[in-house]
Design a protein around this motif. Structure first.
Motif, PDB file in Angstrom:
ATOM      1  N   LYS A 288      34.097  63.814-124.296  1.00 31.89           N
ATOM      2  CA  LYS A 288      34.041  62.386-124.607  1.00 31.89           C
ATOM      3  C   LYS A 288      32.742  61.766-124.103  1.00 31.89           C
ATOM      4  O   LYS A 288      32.142  60.919-124.760  1.00 31.89           O
ATOM      5  CB  LYS A 288      35.246  61.661-123.986  1.00 31.89           C
ATOM      6  N   VAL A 289      32.318  62.192-122.939  1.00 31.89           N
ATOM      7  CA  VAL A 289      31.058  61.683-122.385  1.00 31.89           C
ATOM      8  C   VAL A 289      29.889  62.153-123.231  1.00 31.89           C
ATOM      9  O   VAL A 289      28.995  61.367-123.574  1.00 31.89           O
ATOM     10  CB  VAL A 289      30.877  62.142-120.921  1.00 31.89           C
ATOM     11  N   ARG A 290      29.875  63.442-123.604  1.00 29.44           N
ATOM     12  CA  ARG A 290      28.760  63.998-124.374  1.00 29.44           C
ATOM     13  C   ARG A 290      28.608  63.352-125.737  1.00 29.44           C
ATOM     14  O   ARG A 290      27.489  63.189-126.228  1.00 29.44           O
ATOM     15  CB  ARG A 290      28.967  65.507-124.590  1.00 29.44           C
ATOM     16  N   THR A 291      29.723  63.005-126.364  1.00 30.15           N
ATOM     17  CA  THR A 291      29.696  62.543-127.760  1.00 30.15           C
ATOM     18  C   THR A 291      29.780  61.034-127.903  1.00 30.15           C
ATOM     19  O   THR A 291      30.072  60.542-128.991  1.00 30.15           O
ATOM     20  CB  THR A 291      30.860  63.193-128.538  1.00 30.15           C
ATOM     21  N   SER A 292      29.531  60.317-126.834  1.00 30.52           N
ATOM     22  CA  SER A 292      29.570  58.850-126.899  1.00 30.52           C
ATOM     23  C   SER A 292      28.402  58.281-126.095  1.00 30.52           C
ATOM     24  O   SER A 292      27.602  59.017-125.518  1.00 30.52           O
ATOM     25  CB  SER A 292      30.903  58.320-126.347  1.00 30.52           C
ATOM     26  N   ASN A 293      28.331  56.968-126.071  1.00 25.92           N
ATOM     27  CA  ASN A 293      27.275  56.308-125.287  1.00 25.92           C
ATOM     28  C   ASN A 293      27.417  56.548-123.788  1.00 25.92           C
ATOM     29  O   ASN A 293      26.501  56.230-123.016  1.00 25.92           O
ATOM     30  CB  ASN A 293      27.284  54.802-125.568  1.00 25.92           C
ATOM     31  N   LEU A 294      28.547  57.103-123.389  1.00 24.74           N
ATOM     32  CA  LEU A 294      28.717  57.429-121.973  1.00 24.74           C
ATOM     33  C   LEU A 294      27.668  58.439-121.510  1.00 24.74           C
ATOM     34  O   LEU A 294      27.300  58.466-120.332  1.00 24.74           O
ATOM     35  CB  LEU A 294      30.114  58.007-121.737  1.00 24.74           C
ATOM     36  N   ARG A 295      27.179  59.260-122.431  1.00 24.32           N
ATOM     37  CA  ARG A 295      26.168  60.262-122.077  1.00 24.32           C
ATOM     38  C   ARG A 295      24.944  59.610-121.441  1.00 24.32           C
ATOM     39  O   ARG A 295      24.392  60.106-120.459  1.00 24.32           O
ATOM     40  CB  ARG A 295      25.758  61.045-123.327  1.00 24.32           C
ATOM     41  N   TYR A 296      24.523  58.478-122.008  1.00 20.65           N
ATOM     42  CA  TYR A 296      23.325  57.799-121.511  1.00 20.65           C
ATOM     43  C   TYR A 296      23.614  57.026-120.219  1.00 20.65           C
ATOM     44  O   TYR A 296      22.703  56.779-119.434  1.00 20.65           O
ATOM     45  CB  TYR A 296      22.777  56.862-122.590  1.00 20.65           C
ATOM     46  N   LEU A 297      24.853  56.673-120.022  1.00 21.24           N
ATOM     47  CA  LEU A 297      25.223  55.940-118.811  1.00 21.24           C
ATOM     48  C   LEU A 297      25.479  56.882-117.634  1.00 21.24           C
ATOM     49  O   LEU A 297      25.061  56.611-116.508  1.00 21.24           O
ATOM     50  CB  LEU A 297      26.465  55.088-119.083  1.00 21.24           C
ATOM     51  N   MET A 298      26.171  57.993-117.900  1.00 22.37           N
ATOM     52  CA  MET A 298      26.490  58.937-116.834  1.00 22.37           C
ATOM     53  C   MET A 298      25.287  59.794-116.457  1.00 22.37           C
ATOM     54  O   MET A 298      25.088  60.124-115.292  1.00 22.37           O
ATOM     55  CB  MET A 298      27.645  59.839-117.256  1.00 22.37           C
ATOM     56  N   GLY A 299      24.514  60.197-117.452  1.00 16.05           N
ATOM     57  CA  GLY A 299      23.331  61.003-117.178  1.00 16.05           C
ATOM     58  C   GLY A 299      23.609  62.496-117.234  1.00 16.05           C
ATOM     59  O   GLY A 299      24.744  62.954-117.094  1.00 16.05           O
ATOM     60  N   GLU A 300      22.549  63.275-117.420  1.00 12.94           N
ATOM     61  CA  GLU A 300      22.683  64.723-117.554  1.00 12.94           C
ATOM     62  C   GLU A 300      23.138  65.379-116.254  1.00 12.94           C
ATOM     63  O   GLU A 300      23.818  66.408-116.278  1.00 12.94           O
ATOM     64  CB  GLU A 300      21.336  65.318-118.006  1.00 12.94           C
ATOM     65  N   GLU A 301      22.736  64.818-115.125  1.00  9.81           N
ATOM     66  CA  GLU A 301      23.140  65.400-113.845  1.00  9.81           C
ATOM     67  C   GLU A 301      24.658  65.316-113.668  1.00  9.81           C
ATOM     68  O   GLU A 301      25.299  66.252-113.197  1.00  9.81           O
ATOM     69  CB  GLU A 301      22.429  64.679-112.704  1.00  9.81           C
ATOM     70  N   TRP A 302      25.207  64.192-114.043  1.00 10.71           N
ATOM     71  CA  TRP A 302      26.660  64.004-113.967  1.00 10.71           C
ATOM     72  C   TRP A 302      27.354  65.038-114.855  1.00 10.71           C
ATOM     73  O   TRP A 302      28.329  65.680-114.441  1.00 10.71           O
ATOM     74  CB  TRP A 302      27.021  62.595-114.413  1.00 10.71           C
ATOM     75  N   ILE A 303      26.856  65.199-116.069  1.00 10.92           N
ATOM     76  CA  ILE A 303      27.446  66.155-117.008  1.00 10.92           C
ATOM     77  C   ILE A 303      27.355  67.572-116.446  1.00 10.92           C
ATOM     78  O   ILE A 303      28.330  68.342-116.478  1.00 10.92           O
ATOM     79  CB  ILE A 303      26.748  66.060-118.383  1.00 10.92           C
TER      80      ILE A 303
END
Length: 629
Positions: free
Chosen positions: A462-477
């Protein structure tokens, strides 16, 4: 109609004229009393020709005569100034005053008729086209009667349509009349007509785009679907109201009453204030409704975003002090919407934290709470601009809930995460903590780890495929991807260690006796069948995660078993019931592993029977193959 006209007064005199306008002496001393009297006589001929009893329109029939009429009024005013300054006892002064009253009645009537006849033509687009095309440079005196030519109008209207050209002519005439009446001290009568007609037009315009007067009780009684429909309609209507209706009215008002700042301000305020306040009060009424639906937040965010986008134009259009009530209502609505959004976020957080459902998800699949919460949070991420503004000065419920490396390191130093990113990360953390509690409900520890792997992977997707990706950041992922792998590894340990340990750790060790080999095959058969039987009902919904787990198990199991199988199968070749002793070939293991994680439960007996039958077939095949060799 009669009530709109100036009531004639025989008591009008030089003193009453001076009340309407402060007199300044003419600059050109060359004017003689004879010339002034000639001006009055000429004005008498023109004005009496077009008195209020005339059935024809002065400006509609012949615009050239309309301009001449305005010029006569200007000359008449100049003559009156002269007579008053000279303290002349000429009877022409009395005549001039009488003619002025007749002229003002006529102009008032013309003003009313032009406004009435052009209700539909004086639309905002036509108003803007005319004003933007007209030169802003004007050397006319503020209180002179505008007596420009048709050519000036034609030049301004070269690039606009016929309807807009007619509108431009109407605006030109309205301004000319207003300038003349204000300059002659009769602005009050002119403004009264303008306010009555234009307010009715604005109110009608708001009604046509669906803006109604609503009370708090009416909004509260609406079901949610009806309210959503009304909000959707309002979102479209507010743009029309601001960009077209109110903006056009402000432009028209500024143009017509450019001769007086105070008049244009008071006129615009009285025409639009009531309608504008009613328009911008609707979002506040929505925000104040006591609704428990978590989806109310999206309605509030849509309303907040619409007002925020229009705010610069609203402040510009309603910039007068007399329209401050409109700006205050807009501010109040934004504040109430902001409060409603924060309250709903807090309520959502509380619902997740307090979710006490003990119902287990079959097979360790995706929990409904995970799905609903992440759909909700990812939808919030679509409002990053508006939500960042709302959450900017709203601290988290705990101090520093995240480690320093929770986000990308560049963000934590040079560009710290936004208030919105922190808030949504906090909501996800609250969800993950709750899922830990859900996992503890499973009696099988391996299944609890599979549950955590499934649900955290869903969160990640859900994070990867939504605007959450830009808010959480790659480090979080990246950090949470590692966590999924840890959960998967823990599942393997708890679910397959017994199977792995049933085989010799090192097949290169000293040869085993036939009894040891039979015992080892027996342990493996029991351990594998138990793991398989139990885990056929377990679920991994994501295909990639499912394949990754299977591959990881197969890499650890199949080569080790295959080596043992190849080395010791021949030692049991003369044994009776070899099919029972050796139930699985290395290829069989891959086939059985491919059945896992689809959630297809199999009873223990049928599973065992199926396994035994399959093993028997493969065993016969192996013996035939061995004998052939």
């Amino acid at each position: 109609m009669a009530t709109l006209f100036i009531e004639s007064s025989k008591a009008s005199s030089a003193s009453s004229f001076s009340v309407h306008q402060k007199i300044s002496l003419p600059r050109h001393a060359a004017f003689s009393e004879y010339m002034m009297e000639e001006s009055v006589d000429h004005a008498h001929a023109i004005i009496t020709k077009w008195d209020t009893k005339s059935p024809t329109s002065l400006f509609h029939e012949n615009r050239k005569e309309g301009r001449e009429f305005l010029k006569c009024v200007k000359d008449l005013r100049t003559a009156m100034h002269f007579f008053l300054s000279q303290k002349s006892a000429s009877g022409k002064l009395v005549l001039a005053q009488q003619l002025m009253q007749i002229a003002m009645k006529k102009l008032e009537k013309e003003f009313f008729e032009i406004l009435s006849a052009n209700r539909d033509r004086l639309d905002p687009d036509s108003v803007r086209s005319y004003v933007s095309g007209r030169s802003s440079n004007s050397d006319d005196d503020q209180y002179q009667c505008d007596v420009g030519s048709d050519e000036e109008i034609n030049v301004a209207g070269e690039s606009i349509s016929e309807v807009e050209r007619v509108s431009a002519l109407a605006m030109y005439d309205l301004k000319a009349i207003a300038d003349c009446m204000i300059g002659s001290g009769y602005g009050k009568e002119c403004v009264k007509i303008y306010k009555i007609i234009r307010k009715s037009i604005v109110d009608e315009g708001l009604y046509r785009i669906g803006i109604e007067r609503n009370s708090s009780s009416q909004i509260s009684k609406m079901d949610f679907e009806a309210l959503k429909h009304k909000i959707k309609h309002w979102l479209s209507a507010v743009r029309i109201a601001v960009k077209a209706l109110f903006n056009g009215e402000r432009v028209l008002c500024d143009h017509v009453f450019s001769a007086s700042d105070s008049i244009r301000e008071s006129s615009f305020a009285e025409i639009t204030r009531e309608g504008a306040i009613n328009l911008f009060k609707f979002p506040e009424l929505v925000a104040r409704t006591k609704r428990s639906s978590p989806h109310k937040i999206f309605c509030c965010l849509d309303l907040y975003e619409a007002i925020s986008d229009l705010l610069p134009e609203i402040e510009l259009i309603f910039s007068f002090e007399s329209t401050s009530a409109v700006r205050l209502q807009v501010s109040s609505s934004l504040h109430k919407l902001s409060e409603a959004v924060r309250a709903t976020v807090s309520e959502f957080e509380s619902v997740v934290q307090k979710d006490s459902s003990k119902t287990l998800v079959t097979g360790g699949g995706i929990h409904p709470l995970t799905e609903s919460a992440m759909n909700y949070i990812s939808s919030l991420a679509n409002y990053s601009g508006v939500l960042s503004e709302i959450l900017a000065d709203w601290p988290l419920p705990v101090q520093s809930p995240f480690p320093e490396s929770y986000f990308d390191s560049p963000k934590s130093i040079d560009n710290p995460p936004s208030a919105m990113a922190l808030r949504l990360a906090w909501l996800i953390l609250v969800l993950l903590c709750r899922l830990d509690c859900k996992a503890a409900l499973y009696k099988d520890i391996g299944l609890s780890y599979l549950f955590l792997a499934n649900n955290l992977h869903f969160v990640l997707e859900k994070v990867r495929t939504s605007n959450l990706r830009y808010l959480m950041g790659e480090e979080w992922i990246s950090k949470h991807e590692k966590k999924v792998k840890q959960y998967s590894a823990s599942y393997e340990v708890m679910g397959w260690t017994k199977v792995f340990s049933s085989l010799p750790e090192n097949n290169s060790q000293a040869p085993m006796s036939p009894e040891d080999v039979k015992e080892c095959f027996g342990r493996f058969n029991l351990a594998f069948e138990e793991a398989y039987r139990k885990q056929t009902s377990w679920v991994v919904q994501d295909r990639k995660l499912r394949d990754d787990i299977k591959v990881s198990i197969a890499k650890k199991l199949v080569p080790t078993y295959g080596e043992f199988y190849k080395k010791y199968l021949g030692m049991l070749d003369g044994e009776r019931n070899l099919e029972v002793l050796v139930r699985f070939s290395p290829d069989d293991l891959g086939n059985y592993l491919s059945d896992l994680f689809h959630g297809t439960a199999t009873s223990g007996s049928s599973s065992s029977s199926s396994s035994s039958s399959s093993s028997q077939k493969s065993g016969r095949a192996r013996r035939n193959h061995t004998h052939t060799k």
